[in-house]
Design a protein around this motif. Structure first.
Motif, PDB file in Angstrom:
ATOM      1  N   ASN A   1     -67.495 -32.420 -24.968  1.00 14.18           N
ATOM      2  CA  ASN A   1     -66.899 -32.475 -23.232  1.00 14.18           C
ATOM      3  C   ASN A   1     -65.792 -32.076 -22.945  1.00 14.18           C
ATOM      4  O   ASN A   1     -65.492 -32.855 -21.570  1.00 14.18           O
TER       5      ASN A   1
ATOM      6  N   ASN B   1     -71.145 -37.586 -25.853  1.00 16.36           N
ATOM      7  CA  ASN B   1     -71.651 -35.750 -24.647  1.00 16.36           C
ATOM      8  C   ASN B   1     -70.364 -36.094 -24.442  1.00 16.36           C
ATOM      9  O   ASN B   1     -69.781 -34.956 -24.210  1.00 16.36           O
TER      10      ASN B   1
ATOM     11  N   ARG C   1     -71.341 -34.316 -19.625  1.00 12.17           N
ATOM     12  CA  ARG C   1     -71.925 -32.942 -19.284  1.00 12.17           C
ATOM     13  C   ARG C   1     -73.783 -32.401 -19.396  1.00 12.17           C
ATOM     14  O   ARG C   1     -73.705 -32.825 -20.316  1.00 12.17           O
TER      15      ARG C   1
ATOM     16  N   GLU D   1     -76.745 -31.304 -21.609  1.00 13.92           N
ATOM     17  CA  GLU D   1     -76.363 -30.122 -22.662  1.00 13.92           C
ATOM     18  C   GLU D   1     -77.544 -29.114 -22.255  1.00 13.92           C
ATOM     19  O   GLU D   1     -77.539 -27.831 -23.489  1.00 13.92           O
TER      20      GLU D   1
ATOM     21  N   GLU E   1     -74.915 -27.325 -18.156  1.00 21.93           N
ATOM     22  CA  GLU E   1     -73.926 -27.780 -18.641  1.00 21.93           C
ATOM     23  C   GLU E   1     -72.669 -28.005 -17.615  1.00 21.93           C
ATOM     24  O   GLU E   1     -71.567 -27.857 -17.330  1.00 21.93           O
TER      25      GLU E   1
ATOM     26  N   GLU F   1     -71.285 -30.830 -14.766  1.00 20.18           N
ATOM     27  CA  GLU F   1     -71.021 -32.184 -14.769  1.00 20.18           C
ATOM     28  C   GLU F   1     -71.732 -33.104 -13.965  1.00 20.18           C
ATOM     29  O   GLU F   1     -71.845 -32.449 -12.882  1.00 20.18           O
TER      30      GLU F   1
END
Length: 161
Positions: free
Chosen positions: A96, A92, A101, A103, A106, A108
């Protein structure tokens, strides 16, 4: 000679130990017996009046333990391992720019904290989710994992994609 409590406990321990050793040796012996010898043997459970054909028994591995590996995969319905979680996080972060983040939305995400009584975790807490839920036979492998925030994971629940 009177029997003391210590003698009884020692004898019980010996019986349990001997029983476990016998069970392990018996299971290992089943692994080395010729298949034709076992072909006509059925294991019977007299108390239930059932019999299990040899081809329907769980396979025996060299350790003497039965295994559940089958058509659905070896980690079907299981949680992610600590190594698997790290792999999910790393994949991931790689896509990013080094940051984890969600999925789905999005946002954080932050690493999970130790739970405390009366304190709700933040909605942007990082959680590893099974894409195909465990309850529907999804595997506990990194290929079936994704990073979601707590809010999206709660909303997804055990729904398949």
């Amino acid at each position: 000679m009177p029997i003391h409590r210590g003698h009884v406990l020692n004898m019980a321990w010996l019986l349990v130990t001997a029983g476990l050793a016998f069970a392990t040796l018996s299971a290992q012996a089943m692994d080395v017996l010729p298949p034709d010898l076992l072909a006509n043997q059925a294991h019977t459970s007299a108390d239930r009046g059932e019999s299990i054909a040899p081809d329907q028994r769980a396979p025996i591995v060299p350790s003497g333990k039965a295994t559940n590996k089958g058509a659905r995969g070896s980690r079907s319905g299981k949680s992610f391992t600590p190594v698997g979680k790290k792999e999910i996080d790393a994949a991931n972060a790689k896509k990013n720019d080094g940051v984890n983040r969600c999925e789905n939305c999005e946002v954080e995400v932050v690493p999970g904290q130790k739970s405390e009584s009366g304190v709700s975790p933040p909605l942007n807490q990082r959680e590893r989710d099974h894409i195909i839920p465990k309850s529907k036979g999804g595997e506990g492998t990194p290929s079936n994992g994704q990073v979601l925030c707590r809010e999206c994971n709660l909303e997804k629940s055990n729904k398949a994609p």
